[in-house]
Design an enzyme around this catalytic site. Structure first.
Site, PDB file in Angstrom:
ATOM      1  N   GLY A   1      -2.934 -22.386   2.568  1.00 39.96           N
ATOM      2  CA  GLY A   1      -2.156 -22.862   3.733  1.00 39.96           C
ATOM      3  C   GLY A   1      -1.786 -21.702   4.637  1.00 39.96           C
TER       4      GLY A   1
ATOM      5  CD1 TRP B   1      -6.014 -24.782   8.405  1.00 39.72           C
ATOM      6  CD2 TRP B   1      -3.948 -24.496   9.210  1.00 39.72           C
ATOM      7  NE1 TRP B   1      -5.856 -25.648   9.455  1.00 39.72           N
ATOM      8  CE2 TRP B   1      -4.601 -25.495   9.969  1.00 39.72           C
ATOM      9  CE3 TRP B   1      -2.642 -24.147   9.532  1.00 39.72           C
ATOM     10  CZ2 TRP B   1      -3.970 -26.148  11.033  1.00 39.72           C
ATOM     11  CZ3 TRP B   1      -2.026 -24.804  10.575  1.00 39.72           C
ATOM     12  CH2 TRP B   1      -2.688 -25.781  11.316  1.00 39.72           C
ATOM     13  CG  HIS B   2      -0.324 -20.973   9.418  1.00 38.12           C
ATOM     14  ND1 HIS B   2      -0.293 -21.521   8.173  1.00 38.12           N
ATOM     15  CD2 HIS B   2       0.496 -21.720  10.191  1.00 38.12           C
ATOM     16  CE1 HIS B   2       0.529 -22.557   8.180  1.00 38.12           C
ATOM     17  NE2 HIS B   2       1.018 -22.708   9.386  1.00 38.12           N
ATOM     18  N   GLY B   3      -4.053 -18.199  10.022  1.00 41.30           N
ATOM     19  CA  GLY B   3      -4.728 -17.067  10.647  1.00 41.30           C
ATOM     20  C   GLY B   3      -5.505 -16.286   9.609  1.00 41.30           C
TER      21      GLY B   3
END
Lengths: 452, 477
Positions: free
Chosen positions: B323, B326-328
């Site tokens: 997770g 997923w943000h970067g």
């Protein structure tokens, strides 16, 4: 019930009222907080090697054409030469002679005094790299003995709590350090230590191999030095009213060194130098908030004693942004005080050339747009006038940045060359300045070489 | 202005669902083209491919292989555009190699159209993480029978491309959105007023709080931590906690409001996350659509808590780390995810062993909110810092140059920043009943008064956005 027609009318009403209001008050459309001001045209002088930095594009999806890219480079960097007064034929001859015909066993130094623009070894690190590539030498040179963090040299200094740090900000203390930072241990806190570490061990490059401690002591002090866990020195510092040095030489750059002191009376460590035995050094003296180094309120005798132990080839004075927020027609106080500092340098080192770096561009927000401060040319003109009067070299940094509007372009460049306070340079911007300055100094030295 | 124009044409086509959906699809793709340029092609490819995969998965035979192929396809596309640099950089770092990124898709495009793309760099298409996850959720839901397959490619494309939520979510589930595509436009006056309230609230949070704090404080500190005291560095982390919430939830409020005006209901994505009394509670309140996605399509398929205690902790950690990534594509996001993963695991452990998590008294609740906010803010440091040197410098300044004696001078120089910061704290901790009262009061107002208030808000935004840069503790540089 709502229908899209009603919704449309609702939004239309908002737009009509807002548009009418703006029309009546004569305002433009609201501007976003960070508006890119169109770059101001600069002299189209071609660069030798265009770098890859570009002004941020509106939609950076496809690559720009080469021609457009070159134009953007010219807007960011406007090559600007050093200015000397016409009747000054010596330029940097003194520095060249020192490098080519050493009269001292000590390495040559460029002492760079600046404001917060040079904090954390910005500008000076790339200038040093440029000069050391040509003339040799390793290490950051003079560093203040304080909690210190140097990114380019992967260096960290830690101190125990007992030390009292006195700087130019302490009005009750007369400065005795060329770095304007006095690290003092007194009998009240008779024990003190400091530790010098290199924090990036992975593929660490060789750096300094010599450590010099500049100090004066009122009474005998005991000192022990540890490299890692091994004690490498135990001795005493004799009472000295003059500034003395304690030197250590290593086979390779030490990763972790700790000095422990036990004092009976005041010990003032007024500087530390991390260097090698030859070459050239650029010493960074960052004086946040100042518009000139305050030699006039310092213990000038002590400063002279330190300078006597340094082989200085050039002084650089880089100030000005602290004046910018204050508008004045001719800045009389600045003129007077700046002149006094130059007088001091000329008195103690009459032959050493001085380079004045002019004020950089700086922008403020007006009506939602960032524009350059209008008084920068005035400050620059004063700096240039002082430079001419004192036969020093002058470099127009604002012009190099592209003139008025330069800082806005630098902030919007990708990667950014300026910070979003529209005053300071980013690490990349500072590196570009240091590199350019290095190139200019080397060009001058080349000219001296041809003369001879 | 642009939305008013969209609405003007919408009022002509809204009565017929196919026409309305087709119109909104064209508008969405046009907006995406404005934002992402040629990457619109990638979005269209994703729409068509996932539409096809949906049909194949819906067939009774070979459901699982098709799902595997479809999910792999989406993850490969996401991985190619988002994680190639991360992978190459880390391989180079670990093995001291000098691999270079080569854009094979760009190369292939260049064979068709000359100079269409740069072969030596890979740019990240805007919104790819959101629409890829949305597509995966659709495919899995069709596989599980939780959602009907969409048989019209334009309808499916509209579901994946709907512009209010395309760029930054929420990640909308097919089961909740697709039925709305075939319903008549119905919107009550109260719902419309609610949408206007949401858009205004979103703009206020984004433009007045988030942008002001970012421009005048946070960005400056994070770009040069060594230039500021430890106190300022620490303050910037708390300020960033406010900024990211006001920015992201503000955007979501606007997205939900715009969608509602067009007659579509998008689920709530934030529910006062900084009132969370634990990290578990935080993830029930923060970016809810992503939390639910991670739970339903990652944590539970990994085994969730059904395969013993150890596996549960491992699953939790894997879910949060992925997770985070997923943000970067950066180690910092991995650390951010890991901090949350370890925190959640620790919480579960403490709940089981020490019996925490029962009903809290007022003071216990206050303390829990405070402690949770500290942990979350600490984790945001890894999220915001541009590299590990910045993080190191932050800790160095807090540890060695804290300078609390500058507090008085700070008030003088930072009073506007502190003022907005306090306003931000009020926004995150305002009691629910006050919020509801405010919302209710706005909805009850006559349209004329509402418009007047909206105009006042626009004026405030104009004033704040146009204000000069704020000076700092060290006013002189």
């Amino acid at each position: 019930m709502m229908t899209p027609v009603r919704e449309f009318l609702y939004f239309l009403a908002i737009i009509v009222v807002l548009g009418t209001f703006l029309y009546l008050t004569g305002n433009q459309n609201p501007q976003p907080a960070l508006q890119r001001v169109q770059p101001v045209a600069v002299d189209s002088v071609k660069q030798e090697k265009p770098t890859k930095i570009q002004v941020q594009k509106e939609a950076p999806i496809l690559a720009e054409s080469a021609e457009k890219s070159t134009k953007l480079q010219q807007q960011l960097f406007n090559p600007t030469t050093l200015v000397f007064v016409p009747d000054d034929s010596t330029h940097f001859q003194y520095l060249w002679n020192k490098l080519q015909h050493p009269t001292s066993a000590l390495p040559v130094r460029v002492i760079y005094f600046g404001d917060s623009q040079v904090e954390n070894d910005r500008i000076t690190s790339s200038l040093r790299e440029a000069l050391q590539q040509k003339f040799g030498g390793k290490g950051p040179g003079l560093v203040p003995l304080d909690q210190y963090y140097n990114t380019p040299h992967h260096l960290m200094i830690e101190l125990s709590d007992g030390w009292k740090i006195k700087s130019f900000q302490d009005e009750d203390f007369v400065n005795q350090s060329l770095l304007f930072k006095n690290t003092i241990l007194t009998p009240e806190d008779d024990n003190g230590w400091f530790r010098i570490q290199r924090f990036k061990r992975r593929s660490a490059k060789p750096d300094y191999q010599i450590m010099k401690l500049y100090y004066w002591a009122k009474d005998t002090s005991q000192v022990t030095v540890q490299q890692g866990r091994t004690q490498i020195y135990a001795g005493t510092l004799k009472p000295e009213q003059k500034v003395s040095t304690l030197d250590f030489q290593f086979n390779r750059t030490p990763d972790d060194i700790r000095f422990d002191f036990k004092v009976k009376d005041t010990l003032n460590i007024c500087g530390l130098s991390l260097e090698s035995d030859s070459g050239i050094f650029v010493d960074n003296v960052a004086l946040r908030g100042l518009s000139y180094p305050t030699f006039e309120w310092s213990d000038q005798e002590k400063l002279k004693q330190i300078l006597d132990q340094l082989n200085v080839g050039l002084f650089v004075l880089h100030f000005g942004v602290n004046l910018v927020p204050y508008e004045s027609d001719d800045y009389p106080n600045f003129k007077r005080h700046f002149q006094r500092q130059i007088d001091f340098l000329k008195r103690v080192r009459p032959d050493v050339p001085i380079l004045i770096v002019g004020v950089s561009d700086m922008a403020e927000k007006q009506d939602g747009r960032f524009i350059s401060y209008p008084n920068i040319p005035t400050i620059k003109a004063i700096q240039r006038e002082i430079s001419g009067r004192n036969h020093t070299a002058f470099w127009d940094l604002q012009k190099f940045m592209g003139g008025a509007g330069g800082m806005v372009n630098w902030v919007n460049a990708k990667p950014a060359l300026g910070r979003t306070d529209y005053t300071h340079f980013s690490r990349k911007g500072a590196d570009a300045i240091g590199k350019e300055l290095g190139k200019l100094i080397l060009n001058e030295l080349k000219t001296e070489q041809h003369k001879q | 202005m642009a939305f008013t124009l969209i609405l003007g044409i919408y009022s002509l086509v809204y009565k017929k669902s196919p026409l309305r959906n087709g119109y909104l699809l064209v508008v969405s793709w046009f907006i995406y083209y404005q934002l992402g340029g040629a990457f619109l092609l990638l979005l269209i490819v994703s729409c068509l491919a996932n539409y096809g995969f949906g049909l194949l998965i819906a067939k009774p035979n070979l459901k699982r292989p098709w799902l595997t192929i479809a999910v792999s396809f989406n993850l490969l596309i996401l991985g190619y555009f988002k994680y190639t640099y991360f992978l190459v950089d880390n391989i180079n770092w670990l093995f001291d190699t000098h691999w270079q990124v080569f854009n094979w898709i760009g190369w292939a495009l260049n064979q068709l159209v000359k100079n269409a793309a740069d072969e030596h760099s890979i740019l990240l298409p805007i919104g790819i993480s959101f629409y890829t996850f949305q597509a995966i959720s659709y495919l899995v839901d069709v596989y599980r029978g939780d959602s009907d397959v969409v048989r019209n490619p334009l309808d499916f494309s509209f579901y994946l491309s709907f512009f209010p939520q395309l760029v930054a979510g929420p990640i909308v589930r097919a089961a909740s959105f697709i039925p709305q595509m075939y319903q008549r436009f119905r919107l009550k006056k109260a719902e419309f007023s609610h949408a206007i309230f949401l858009i205004s609230k979103g703009l206020f949070k984004k433009m007045v709080i988030a942008d002001f704090l970012a421009v005048n404080f946070i960005d400056r500190i994070f770009e040069a931590p060594l230039a500021y005291s430890g106190l300022e560095n620490l303050f910037s982390v708390y300020a960033y906690s406010l900024q990211i919430y006001c920015d992201f939830s503000g955007y979501t409020d606007i997205a939900i409001g715009l969608a509602l005006i067009l007659g579509f209901k998008i689920p709530v994505n934030f529910n006062a996350p900084y009132k969370a009394t634990s990290l578990t509670d935080f993830w029930h309140r923060w970016h809810i659509s992503l939390s639910l996605w991670l739970r339903d399509y990652l944590y539970i398929p990994l085994g969730g808590n059904r395969k013993g205690q150890v596996r549960m902790y491992v699953n939790l950690l894997i879910t949060m780390i992925l997770g985070g990534l997923w943000h970067g594509a950066n180690l910092r996001f991995l650390i951010w995810g890991a901090v949350h993963g370890f925190g959640l695991a620790l919480e579960k452990l403490m709940r089981q062993t020490l019996g925490f998590g029962h009903k809290l008294s007022f003071w216990q609740r206050g303390l829990s909110i405070f402690v949770t906010f500290q942990v979350i803010s600490f984790a945001w440091l890894f999220f915001r810092a541009k590299d590990q040197a910045t993080i190191r410098q932050f800790f160095y300044q807090v540890g060695h140059h804290f300078f609390p004696q500058n507090l008085a001078a700070g008030w003088e120089s930072y009073r506007y920043v502190i003022g907005i910061f306090i306003l931000g704290l009020f926004v995150i901790w305002i009691p629910n009943r006050w919020k509801e009262w405010l919302r209710g009061a706005f909805i009850e107002l006559h349209f004329t008064v509402q418009i007047l208030l909206v105009l006042l808000l626009v004026g405030l935004i104009y004033f704040v956005a146009g204000a000069g840069l704020q000076p700092f503790i060290y006013f002189r540089f």
